[in-house]
Design a protein around this motif. Structure first.
Motif, PDB file in Angstrom:
ATOM      1  N   ILE A  53       0.841  -1.207   0.000  1.00  0.00           N
ATOM      2  CA  ILE A  53       0.000   0.000   0.000  1.00  0.00           C
ATOM      3  C   ILE A  53       0.874   1.253   0.000  1.00  0.00           C
ATOM      4  O   ILE A  53       0.605   2.230  -0.714  1.00  0.00           O
ATOM      5  CB  ILE A  53      -0.941  -0.008   1.219  1.00  0.00           C
ATOM      6  CG1 ILE A  53      -1.895  -1.206   1.156  1.00  0.00           C
ATOM      7  CG2 ILE A  53      -1.731   1.294   1.315  1.00  0.00           C
ATOM      8  CD1 ILE A  53      -2.718  -1.395   2.416  1.00  0.00           C
ATOM      9  N   TYR A  54       1.926   1.211   0.794  1.00  0.00           N
ATOM     10  CA  TYR A  54       2.856   2.345   0.905  1.00  0.00           C
ATOM     11  C   TYR A  54       3.522   2.636  -0.437  1.00  0.00           C
ATOM     12  O   TYR A  54       3.622   3.794  -0.861  1.00  0.00           O
ATOM     13  CB  TYR A  54       3.885   1.995   1.972  1.00  0.00           C
ATOM     14  CG  TYR A  54       4.975   3.008   2.222  1.00  0.00           C
ATOM     15  CD1 TYR A  54       4.681   4.308   2.619  1.00  0.00           C
ATOM     16  CD2 TYR A  54       6.313   2.643   2.099  1.00  0.00           C
ATOM     17  CE1 TYR A  54       5.689   5.219   2.878  1.00  0.00           C
ATOM     18  CE2 TYR A  54       7.327   3.548   2.361  1.00  0.00           C
ATOM     19  CZ  TYR A  54       7.014   4.830   2.747  1.00  0.00           C
ATOM     20  OH  TYR A  54       8.015   5.732   3.002  1.00  0.00           O
ATOM     21  N   TYR A  55       3.960   1.592  -1.131  1.00  0.00           N
ATOM     22  CA  TYR A  55       4.595   1.784  -2.435  1.00  0.00           C
ATOM     23  C   TYR A  55       3.594   2.339  -3.456  1.00  0.00           C
ATOM     24  O   TYR A  55       3.944   3.208  -4.273  1.00  0.00           O
ATOM     25  CB  TYR A  55       5.174   0.467  -2.940  1.00  0.00           C
ATOM     26  CG  TYR A  55       6.360  -0.043  -2.150  1.00  0.00           C
ATOM     27  CD1 TYR A  55       7.254   0.836  -1.551  1.00  0.00           C
ATOM     28  CD2 TYR A  55       6.590  -1.411  -1.996  1.00  0.00           C
ATOM     29  CE1 TYR A  55       8.339   0.369  -0.827  1.00  0.00           C
ATOM     30  CE2 TYR A  55       7.677  -1.884  -1.272  1.00  0.00           C
ATOM     31  CZ  TYR A  55       8.548  -0.989  -0.691  1.00  0.00           C
ATOM     32  OH  TYR A  55       9.622  -1.449   0.024  1.00  0.00           O
ATOM     33  N   CYS A  56       2.369   1.848  -3.429  1.00  0.00           N
ATOM     34  CA  CYS A  56       1.341   2.388  -4.334  1.00  0.00           C
ATOM     35  C   CYS A  56       1.109   3.872  -4.063  1.00  0.00           C
ATOM     36  O   CYS A  56       0.966   4.673  -4.996  1.00  0.00           O
ATOM     37  CB  CYS A  56       0.035   1.615  -4.169  1.00  0.00           C
ATOM     38  SG  CYS A  56       0.069  -0.063  -4.826  1.00  0.00           S
ATOM     39  N   ALA A  57       1.084   4.231  -2.775  1.00  0.00           N
ATOM     40  CA  ALA A  57       0.885   5.632  -2.413  1.00  0.00           C
ATOM     41  C   ALA A  57       2.037   6.495  -2.916  1.00  0.00           C
ATOM     42  O   ALA A  57       1.823   7.615  -3.395  1.00  0.00           O
ATOM     43  CB  ALA A  57       0.744   5.760  -0.895  1.00  0.00           C
ATOM     44  N   LYS A  58       3.257   5.980  -2.820  1.00  0.00           N
ATOM     45  CA  LYS A  58       4.423   6.744  -3.283  1.00  0.00           C
ATOM     46  C   LYS A  58       4.338   7.014  -4.780  1.00  0.00           C
ATOM     47  O   LYS A  58       4.538   8.153  -5.226  1.00  0.00           O
ATOM     48  CB  LYS A  58       5.702   5.968  -2.962  1.00  0.00           C
ATOM     49  CG  LYS A  58       6.982   6.624  -3.471  1.00  0.00           C
ATOM     50  CD  LYS A  58       7.244   7.952  -2.782  1.00  0.00           C
ATOM     51  CE  LYS A  58       8.565   8.558  -3.226  1.00  0.00           C
ATOM     52  NZ  LYS A  58       8.836   9.846  -2.538  1.00  0.00           N
ATOM     53  N   PHE A  59       4.044   5.987  -5.559  1.00  0.00           N
ATOM     54  CA  PHE A  59       3.978   6.156  -7.011  1.00  0.00           C
ATOM     55  C   PHE A  59       2.841   7.099  -7.396  1.00  0.00           C
ATOM     56  O   PHE A  59       3.013   7.994  -8.237  1.00  0.00           O
ATOM     57  CB  PHE A  59       3.788   4.800  -7.682  1.00  0.00           C
ATOM     58  CG  PHE A  59       3.742   4.868  -9.186  1.00  0.00           C
ATOM     59  CD1 PHE A  59       4.905   5.016  -9.924  1.00  0.00           C
ATOM     60  CD2 PHE A  59       2.535   4.797  -9.860  1.00  0.00           C
ATOM     61  CE1 PHE A  59       4.868   5.094 -11.306  1.00  0.00           C
ATOM     62  CE2 PHE A  59       2.486   4.871 -11.241  1.00  0.00           C
ATOM     63  CZ  PHE A  59       3.657   5.018 -11.968  1.00  0.00           C
TER      64      PHE A  59
END
Length: 438
Positions: free
Chosen positions: A15-21
Motif C-alpha cells: 500500500i505504501y509503495y502504491c501511495a508513493k507512485f
C-alpha cells in the motif's frame, strides 16, 4: 511503532509503495498544470516567479512545524493527514483557479500540506521494514523517478491534448483523491500498532532532542551534507545544461536525448548498487564514494576534454591527433559523465536517507527528516542563484569548475568531522577509580 517484525507488514508495504507512485505521478501532473497556466497568463514572468517562490517558502518557514505535527500524530496518521492537506487546495483549484495570477496561492497551500506529508512518508520506512531500510529507500527512489516520468512525460501531454490545463487539473485532483483513500487505508491497518510519539503538540514543537541528535551523530551530519550536495549538483546541472549543450557541445536542447540514455542507465545502476544489502556501515561508504563521483563528474564537465585534447596534441602521434580532431571530445566526455552522474545522484540519495533512517530515534524520525529538508532548501537557494548568474556571464565551464571546488571543500569538512568523531569513539574509556575495601 516499535517492537514489531517487519515480516508482518507485507501488505502495508505494498500500500505504501502504491501511495508513493501515485503521489509522485499526481504531483507532477499538478505542477505541470500550474506552470502551464502561470506561464501562459497575462504576466508569465510574474506568474512563474511567484509560483517558484510559493513552492519554496513553506519548506523553509513551515518545514519544522510540519515534521513536529507528523511526529505527534505518528507516521501513518501524519501520512494520511498530509495527503488530505495536499488534496484540498487541488480540489479548490478546480473551481477557483482563475489564471496565472492566483496559481501561487494554491501552490503555497499545496506546499504547506507537503511539510506534513513528506516527513511522515520518510518516517514510515523504519516501522515498515526495520531490518532492511536500504531496500525500501531503493524502491522509493525508483517509484519517485517512475512517478515523475509518468506524470510529467506521459499523463500531462496526453491530458493537455485531450482537454487542456483544466483536464490536467482534474486528473491531478482525481489522483490525490485516490491517494487520500490509500493513505487512510494504510493508517487504519497500522492503527493497532503502538506508536512512540511526543505527549503533546508543545513537546513535539521542541527540537532540542533533535538538535542534540545531529550534534552527537556524525553519520547524520554526513547525510545532511551529502543530500545538500546532491541537491546543488542536480539542480545546478539543470541550470548549466542549456548553456553547456549549446555553447560547448554545439547540439542545442535536442542533444539532451543523447545524454538521457546513459543518465538513466546510471540511475538504474545506482538503484542496484543500493539494494537490499545497504546497511548503515555500507551507507557511509556509498555516500563517500558517491560524493567523490559527483566531484569527478562536475570537474570532468568543466575541463576534462581540454586535458584530452592537450594530451593528444602533445603526443605527436599522427593517428591520435587525427582521431581527436575528427571527434567531438566534449561530447565523448559527456556520455560517461552522464552515466556517472546518474549512478552517484541515485546512490547518494538512497545512502543518505538510509543513514538518517537507521540513526534517528523512533518518535523523532519525522522531525529529523524535516530538519534535513528545511536546511537543504534553505542553503541551496544562494548557490543556485550564483550558478545562474555565473553561467549567464562567465559560461557553464567556469561555473562548474567553481562548483567542483566548493564540493571538494565540503567533502573535506565532513571527512574531518568523520575522522574526529570515529577517533573519539575508538578511545578507551577512562579507568574507574579503585574503591577501598575494608
Amino acid at each position: 511503532m516499535a517492537g514489531t517484525s517487519s515480516r508482518t507488514f507485507g501488505i502495508e508495504r505494498g500500500i505504501y509503495y502504491c501511495a508513493k507512485f501515485l503521489a509522485q505521478t499526481s504531483q507532477n501532473l499538478w505542477l505541470a498544470s500550474l506552470f502551464l497556466i502561470a506561464g501562459t497568463g497575462s504576466s508569465p514572468a510574474l506568474g512563474l516567479s511567484s509560483l517558484f517562490l510559493a513552492t519554496l517558502l513553506p519548506s523553509i518557514l513551515l518545514g519544522l512545524p510540519g515534521g513536529a505535527i507528523a511526529d505527534r500524530l505518528g507516521p501513518a496518521r501524519g501520512f494520511a493527514a498530509g495527503a488530505v492537506l495536499r488534496f484540498l487546495p487541488i480540489a479548490a483549484a478546480l473551481f477557483f483557479l482563475d489564471g496565472g495570477t492566483s496559481a501561487w496561492i494554491f501552490a503555497f497551500a499545496y506546499s504547506t500540506g507537503s511539510q506534513v506529508f513528506t516527513p511522515a512518508e520518510m518516517a514510515l520506512v523504519k516501522p515498515l521494514q526495520h531490518a532492511q531500510a536500504g531496500r525500501v529507500h531503493s524502491w522509493l527512489v525508483a517509484l519517485q523517478y517512475g512517478g515523475q516520468g509518468m506524470g510529467m512525460l506521459v499523463l500531462a501531454p496526453a491530458l493537455y491534448f485531450l482537454g487542456g490545463p483544466r483536464l490536467m487539473l482534474a486528473g491531478a485532483a482525481t489522483g490525490f483523491l485516490v491517494l487520500t483513500a490509500i493513505t487512510a487505508l494504510l493508517a487504519w491497518r497500522l492503527a493497532p500498532v503502538a506508536v512512540k510519539a511526543p505527549k503533546s503538540v508543545a513537546s513535539a514543537m521542541r527540537f532540542g532532542e533533535t538538535i542534540r541528535f545531529f550534534r552527537s551523530e556524525y553519520r547524520a551530519r554526513y547525510a545532511l551534507t551529502a543530500l545538500g550536495l546532491k541537491m546543488v549538483v542536480a539542480k545546478g546541472i539543470v541550470v548549466a545544461l542549456p548553456f553547456y549543450l549549446e555553447r560547448d557541445l554545439g547540439l542545442g536542447l535536442g542533444g539532451l536525448a543523447y545524454l538521457m540514455v546513459p543518465g538513466v542507465i546510471g540511475v538504474v545502476a545506482g538503484l542496484l548498487w543500493c539494494g537490499r544489502s545497504l546497511t548503515l556501515d555500507r551507507a557511509n561508504d556509498v555516500m563517500r564514494l558517491a560524493i567523490l563521483g559527483l566531484v569527478v563528474s562536475v570537474a570532468a564537465l568543466a575541463a576534462l576534454d581540454y586535458g584530452i585534447t592537450a594530451v593528444a596534441q602533445l603526443s605527436h602521434v599522427p593517428p591520435v591527433i587525427r582521431l581527436e580532431a575528427q571527434m567531438n571530445t566534449t561530447f565523448a566526455v559527456a556520455i560517461p559523465v552522464a552515466f556517472l552522474l546518474g549512478l552517484c545522484l541515485s546512490g547518494v540519495l538512497i545512502a543518505a536517507r538510509v543513514a538518517l533512517t537507521e540513526t534517528a530515534p523512533m518518535g523523532q524520525q519525522a522531525r529529523v527528516f524535516a530538519v534535513q529538508l528545511t536546511l537543504t532548501e534553505s542553503f541551496i537557494a544562494l548557490p543556485l542563484l550564483l550558478m545562474g548568474v555565473g553561467t549567464t556571464f562567465a559560461g557553464a565551464r567556469p561555473t562548474l569548475g567553481v562548483l567542483a571546488l566548493v564540493m571538494v571543500v565540503a567533502f573535506a569538512v565532513v571527512e574531518v568531522d568523520r575522522w574526529r568523531s570515529t577517533g573519539r569513539r575508538s578511545l578507551p574509556a577512562p579507568a574507574l577509580p579503585e574503591t577501598a575495601t575494608a
